[in-house]
Design a protein around this motif. Structure first.
Motif, short mmCIF file in Angstrom:
data_model
loop_
_atom_site.label_atom_id
_atom_site.label_comp_id
_atom_site.label_asym_id
_atom_site.label_seq_id
_atom_site.Cartn_x
_atom_site.Cartn_y
_atom_site.Cartn_z
N HIS A 122 25.80 20.00 2.21
CA HIS A 122 25.12 20.64 1.09
C HIS A 122 23.85 21.37 1.52
O HIS A 122 23.34 22.22 0.78
CB HIS A 122 24.82 19.61 -0.01
CG HIS A 122 26.05 19.15 -0.72
ND1 HIS A 122 26.71 19.93 -1.64
CD2 HIS A 122 26.77 18.01 -0.61
CE1 HIS A 122 27.77 19.27 -2.09
NE2 HIS A 122 27.83 18.11 -1.48
N ILE A 123 23.34 21.05 2.71
CA ILE A 123 22.21 21.82 3.24
C ILE A 123 22.64 23.26 3.49
O ILE A 123 21.92 24.21 3.16
CB ILE A 123 21.68 21.17 4.53
CG1 ILE A 123 21.12 19.77 4.24
CG2 ILE A 123 20.60 22.05 5.17
CD1 ILE A 123 20.75 19.00 5.49
N GLY A 124 23.83 23.45 4.06
CA GLY A 124 24.35 24.79 4.27
C GLY A 124 24.57 25.51 2.95
O GLY A 124 24.37 26.73 2.85
N GLU A 125 25.00 24.77 1.95
CA GLU A 125 25.21 25.35 0.62
C GLU A 125 23.88 25.89 0.08
O GLU A 125 23.82 27.00 -0.46
CB GLU A 125 25.78 24.28 -0.31
CG GLU A 125 26.36 24.80 -1.59
CD GLU A 125 27.25 23.77 -2.25
OE1 GLU A 125 28.31 24.16 -2.77
OE2 GLU A 125 26.90 22.57 -2.25
N GLU A 267 14.30 12.50 3.99
CA GLU A 267 14.05 13.24 5.23
C GLU A 267 14.85 12.66 6.39
O GLU A 267 15.35 13.38 7.25
CB GLU A 267 12.56 13.22 5.56
CG GLU A 267 11.73 14.14 4.67
CD GLU A 267 12.21 15.58 4.74
OE1 GLU A 267 12.46 16.07 5.85
OE2 GLU A 267 12.36 16.21 3.68
N THR A 268 15.01 11.34 6.40
CA THR A 268 15.74 10.72 7.50
C THR A 268 17.19 11.14 7.49
O THR A 268 17.74 11.57 8.51
CB THR A 268 15.66 9.19 7.38
OG1 THR A 268 14.29 8.81 7.37
CG2 THR A 268 16.36 8.53 8.55
N ALA A 269 17.84 11.05 6.32
CA ALA A 269 19.26 11.37 6.26
C ALA A 269 19.51 12.86 6.42
O ALA A 269 20.55 13.27 6.93
CB ALA A 269 19.84 10.89 4.94
N ALA A 270 18.59 13.67 5.97
CA ALA A 270 18.76 15.12 6.10
C ALA A 270 18.70 15.56 7.55
O ALA A 270 19.22 16.61 7.91
CB ALA A 270 17.70 15.84 5.28
N GLY A 271 18.07 14.72 8.39
CA GLY A 271 17.98 15.07 9.81
C GLY A 271 17.21 16.35 10.00
O GLY A 271 16.12 16.54 9.47
N GLN A 272 17.78 17.28 10.75
CA GLN A 272 17.11 18.53 11.05
C GLN A 272 17.40 19.55 9.94
O GLN A 272 18.00 20.61 10.19
CB GLN A 272 17.59 19.05 12.41
CG GLN A 272 17.43 18.06 13.53
CD GLN A 272 15.98 17.93 13.97
OE1 GLN A 272 15.12 18.67 13.53
NE2 GLN A 272 15.71 16.97 14.82
N ALA A 335 20.70 21.76 21.10
CA ALA A 335 19.96 20.66 21.70
C ALA A 335 18.95 20.07 20.72
O ALA A 335 18.73 18.86 20.70
CB ALA A 335 19.24 21.14 22.96
N ARG A 336 18.35 20.92 19.90
CA ARG A 336 17.36 20.44 18.94
C ARG A 336 18.01 19.67 17.79
O ARG A 336 17.37 18.83 17.17
CB ARG A 336 16.56 21.61 18.39
CG ARG A 336 15.65 22.27 19.43
CD ARG A 336 15.22 23.64 18.97
NE ARG A 336 14.52 23.61 17.70
CZ ARG A 336 14.42 24.65 16.88
NH1 ARG A 336 15.02 25.79 17.19
NH2 ARG A 336 13.76 24.54 15.75
N MET A 337 19.30 19.96 17.51
CA MET A 337 20.01 19.25 16.45
C MET A 337 20.53 17.92 16.99
O MET A 337 21.69 17.57 16.87
CB MET A 337 21.16 20.11 15.93
CG MET A 337 21.84 19.56 14.68
SD MET A 337 20.85 19.67 13.20
CE MET A 337 21.08 21.41 12.78
N ARG A 338 19.65 17.18 17.63
CA ARG A 338 20.06 15.89 18.18
C ARG A 338 20.16 14.86 17.05
O ARG A 338 19.44 14.96 16.06
CB ARG A 338 19.06 15.42 19.24
CG ARG A 338 17.65 15.22 18.70
CD ARG A 338 16.67 14.96 19.83
NE ARG A 338 15.32 14.72 19.32
CZ ARG A 338 14.49 15.67 18.96
NH1 ARG A 338 14.84 16.94 19.06
NH2 ARG A 338 13.29 15.38 18.50
N PRO A 339 21.00 13.89 17.20
CA PRO A 339 21.18 12.90 16.14
C PRO A 339 19.89 12.12 15.88
O PRO A 339 19.25 11.63 16.81
CB PRO A 339 22.27 11.99 16.66
CG PRO A 339 22.95 12.77 17.73
CD PRO A 339 21.91 13.65 18.32
#
Length: 344
Positions: A122-125, A267-272, A335-339
């Motif tokens: 849903h972030i992409g949405e 913020e935690t679940a949304a990640g980057q 690389a920045r989209m690390r888990p």
């Protein structure tokens, strides 16, 4: 009777069997049909053909690398958009079968309900919203995929179910089978997203609302089964629509509000989150300037340039979007989209 003890169960036999379904069920012979008329298949009903076409669609295959909730999770057991779709399909079939509805129609709608989802969930949405008047929604994109981009020529009932599988879409779906999918979608994501959040260390089971735990049990098969039972009970009591019994419905709403607060918008679940938005919008802007980069095999040349670009970018998987972004801009978004969330 065929040789070897087999019996041919062709389309006509399957259609006759639908006569035994509940009065509220949708018979394939009563379908409003397809946009382009086709000869009937000798073996399969119209809804069986739709189910099979969705399973073989390119958009369906891409679901395996699209985010459900957690961006780029480290671990093979987190739910993806594909495994979510399969779980929703199981729940929808269970509901339809228990209520005497057309199980195959429910299955087809469930398999197709998330075909239009963007990369990064849903972030992409949200990232695509500014490019589309009135906002961009994955349900409308799903209809566009099956009608225009992949030319699946599905029946009206399946397309209507994909259009209105989300509870916020109006008007609601026209069939009781698609109503099953609406509940199945919510049952699926609440149960497996809660389980993923516990696995990721975002929640503890004890954090979940007390009423939801008392009525549904802990996340997993017990919760799914209890929610299915509540929908069957509520629907049989109502008699006119697929609904959940009042007390469990209130508990489900409470659980959903809790999940939004603690998981979906945290913020935690949304990640980057901002990185995902930036990657998506940079891809859109770049392809608006360079439309020749859009593959001709997946392009509606009759559409306006923005629609063509949004079609392309919204169809990307998470990893393809990141790889394309990094190749085009010499960046390190992958690389920045690390888990941020790790399996336990």
């Amino acid at each position: 009777m065929g040789s070897g003890g087999f019996s041919l169960v062709d389309r006509a036999a399957r259609e006759r069997a639908e006569a035994a379904l509940a009065p509220a069920a949708t018979r394939s012979t009563a379908s409003r049909g397809r946009a382009v008329a086709e000869p009937e298949d000798p073996l399969r009903t119209a809804f069986e053909r739709d189910r099979d076409r969705i399973l073989h669609a390119k958009a369906f295959r891409r679901l395996k690398h699209k985010t459900q909730v957690f961006l780029n999770p480290d671990g093979d057991h987190f739910v993806t958009r594909l495994t979510h779709t399969l779980q929703v399909t199981q729940v929808a079939r269970s509901l339809a079968c228990a209520l005497g509805l057309n199980e195959t129609l429910a299955e087809a709608v469930a398999l197709g309900h998330d075909l239009g989802h963007s990369p990064f969930g849903h972030i992409g949405e949200d990232a695509l919203g500014p490019y589309v008047p009135g906002g961009w929604h994955h349900a409308a994109q799903g209809v566009r995929i099956v009608e225009v981009l992949e030319h699946l020529n599905l029946t009206w009932e399946v397309r209507d179910g994909i259009r209105a599988h989300s509870w916020k879409i109006t008007p609601p779906p026209a069939t009781r089978e698609a109503e099953c999918v609406r509940y199945a979608d919510r049952i699926g994501y609440l149960s497996h997203d809660a389980l993923d959040a516990v696995r990721a260390g975002v929640l503890r089971v004890a954090d979940l609302p007390a009423r939801a735990r008392a009525l549904f049990g802990d996340p997993g098969s017990r919760m799914v089964g209890a929610m299915i039972d509540a929908v069957v009970e509520g629907s049989l009591a109502d008699g006119g629509a697929v609904v959940m019994a009042p007390e469990p419905l209130a508990a489900m709403h409470e659980l959903r509000a809790f999940m939004f607060q603690r998981v979906y918008v945290s913020e935690t679940a949304a990640g980057q989150k901002q990185l995902a938005i930036d990657v998506t919008r940079r891809l859109v802007d770049h392809h608006l300037t360079h439309p020749e980069l859009i593959p001709p095999t997946y392009r509606d040349t009759a559409a306006d340039p923005v629609t063509q670009v949004v079609d392309y970018v919204s169809g990307m998987t998470d990893r393809f979007a990141l790889a394309t972004h990094d190749r085009l801009f010499g960046a390190d978004a992958t690389a920045r989209m690390r888990p941020l969330l790790r399996s336990r």
